[in-house]
Design a protein around this motif. Structure first.
Motif, PDB file in Angstrom:
ATOM      1  N   UNK A   6       8.454   9.652  -7.896  1.00 51.38           N
ATOM      2  CA  UNK A   6       9.914   9.573  -7.944  1.00 51.38           C
ATOM      3  C   UNK A   6      10.365   8.132  -7.784  1.00 51.38           C
ATOM      4  N   UNK A   7      11.435   7.788  -8.488  1.00 50.76           N
ATOM      5  CA  UNK A   7      11.985   6.447  -8.452  1.00 50.76           C
ATOM      6  C   UNK A   7      11.816   5.748  -9.784  1.00 50.76           C
ATOM      7  N   UNK A   8      12.934   5.213 -10.290  1.00 49.81           N
ATOM      8  CA  UNK A   8      12.981   4.446 -11.534  1.00 49.81           C
ATOM      9  C   UNK A   8      13.667   3.111 -11.218  1.00 49.81           C
ATOM     10  N   UNK A   9      13.994   2.347 -12.256  1.00 49.91           N
ATOM     11  CA  UNK A   9      14.534   1.006 -12.012  1.00 49.91           C
ATOM     12  C   UNK A   9      15.711   0.998 -11.046  1.00 49.91           C
ATOM     13  N   UNK A  16      12.072   7.493   0.807  1.00 52.35           N
ATOM     14  CA  UNK A  16      11.994   8.952   0.943  1.00 52.35           C
ATOM     15  C   UNK A  16      10.586   9.492   0.696  1.00 52.35           C
ATOM     16  N   UNK A  17       9.610   8.598   0.491  1.00 53.99           N
ATOM     17  CA  UNK A  17       8.230   9.077   0.455  1.00 53.99           C
ATOM     18  C   UNK A  17       7.528   9.082  -0.884  1.00 53.99           C
ATOM     19  N   UNK A  18       8.077   8.374  -1.865  1.00 56.60           N
ATOM     20  CA  UNK A  18       7.407   8.301  -3.168  1.00 56.60           C
ATOM     21  C   UNK A  18       6.034   7.638  -3.068  1.00 56.60           C
ATOM     22  N   UNK A  19       5.089   8.103  -3.891  1.00 54.31           N
ATOM     23  CA  UNK A  19       3.783   7.442  -3.989  1.00 54.31           C
ATOM     24  C   UNK A  19       3.572   6.794  -5.351  1.00 54.31           C
ATOM     25  N   UNK A  46       0.815  -1.222   0.000  1.00 52.71           N
ATOM     26  CA  UNK A  46       0.000   0.000   0.000  1.00 52.71           C
ATOM     27  C   UNK A  46       0.846   1.267   0.000  1.00 52.71           C
ATOM     28  N   UNK A  47       2.157   1.097  -0.093  1.00 52.65           N
ATOM     29  CA  UNK A  47       3.019   2.267   0.061  1.00 52.65           C
ATOM     30  C   UNK A  47       2.988   3.197  -1.150  1.00 52.65           C
TER      31      UNK A  47
END
Ligand SMILES: *Cc1c(COP(=O)(O)O)cnc(C)c1O
Length: 219
Positions: free
Chosen positions: A191-194, A203-206, A15-16
């Motif tokens: 935010x965040x890729x492979x 760090x809180x990406x949804x 659920x993050x």
């Protein structure tokens, strides 16, 4: 297997955060395979490719535009796009608003923030984003809704640097999230890729945008 990677990523996310499967350059068969594995959110970075693929997939797919968007191409995706991650100017928002109005819908958008230590990446500075969110010009746009921010960290092996960049974006998100405007409703931080989604999640990406870690390297 694509299906296994999608399932384990979604289990890991729980659920993050939600997974945007980045399918740019992948043939439509690959999207079908991901769809059968339960994936419903697809990210593309080119308008032509998205509009080609859209009619070949079921209607419950969410199409996310993650790449730089030219104003003259907004009209092609306005009827169906779910979220535009890559808004980097008021002029672009005005065009999205105009095309959304023609389709009698409201289009959700994220402001892309330049956080990387690289010249080539698009995006607003934090100060520009703040000014835009507080502008009367934005408040006048009834057919766009700004749901949050998107950013790309520097392409580097230095995890501390990546974490610092994502953490800075999260702090900006928290600061701007209190913006009291009718069409600003912060809930999404893309935010965040492979190579860096694990750090982004911490760090809180949804919304993580993952391509090659699922589909292999692009040709
Ligand atoms: C291609 C792309 C991704 C996915 O990159 P991978 O390294 O393949 O996961 C994410 N975000 C944007 C904006 C992209 O263009």
């Amino acid at each position: 297997m694509i299906a296994d990677r999608i399932k384990s990523l979604n289990t890991f996310l729980a659920d993050r955060a939600r997974l945007v499967a980045v399918t740019k350059t992948q043939p439509v068969e690959v999207l079908h395979e991901a769809y059968r594995a339960g994936q419903r959110v697809f990210g593309e970075n080119r308008v032509q490719e998205m509009t080609d693929k859209k009619p070949q997939l079921p209607a419950d797919v969410e199409w996310h535009m993650i790449g730089h968007l030219q104003k003259n191409k907004v009209k092609y995706i306005a009827p169906f796009v779910t979220l535009i991650h890559s808004v980097d100017s008021l002029e672009l928002l005005e065009e999205i608003d105009k095309q959304a109005a023609k389709c009698q819908r409201v289009i959700d958008c994220l402001l892309q923030i330049h956080i990387a230590d690289e010249e080539t990446k698009f995006g607003l500075t934090p100060a520009e984003a703040e000014a835009l969110l507080h502008s009367d010009a934005l408040a006048a746009l009834a057919h766009v809704r700004v749901l949050g921010l998107m950013g790309m960290a520097t392409f580097t092996d230095d995890e501390a640097q990546i974490r610092t960049e994502f953490n800075g974006l999260k702090q900006l998100f928290d600061r701007l999230a209190v913006t009291d405007r009718p069409n600003v409703q912060f809930s999404e931080l893309s935010m965040g890729m492979s190579n860096d989604y694990r750090i982004a999640l911490e760090e809180g990406s949804t919304l993580i945008r993952v391509g090659s870690a699922i589909f292999g390297s692009r040709t």
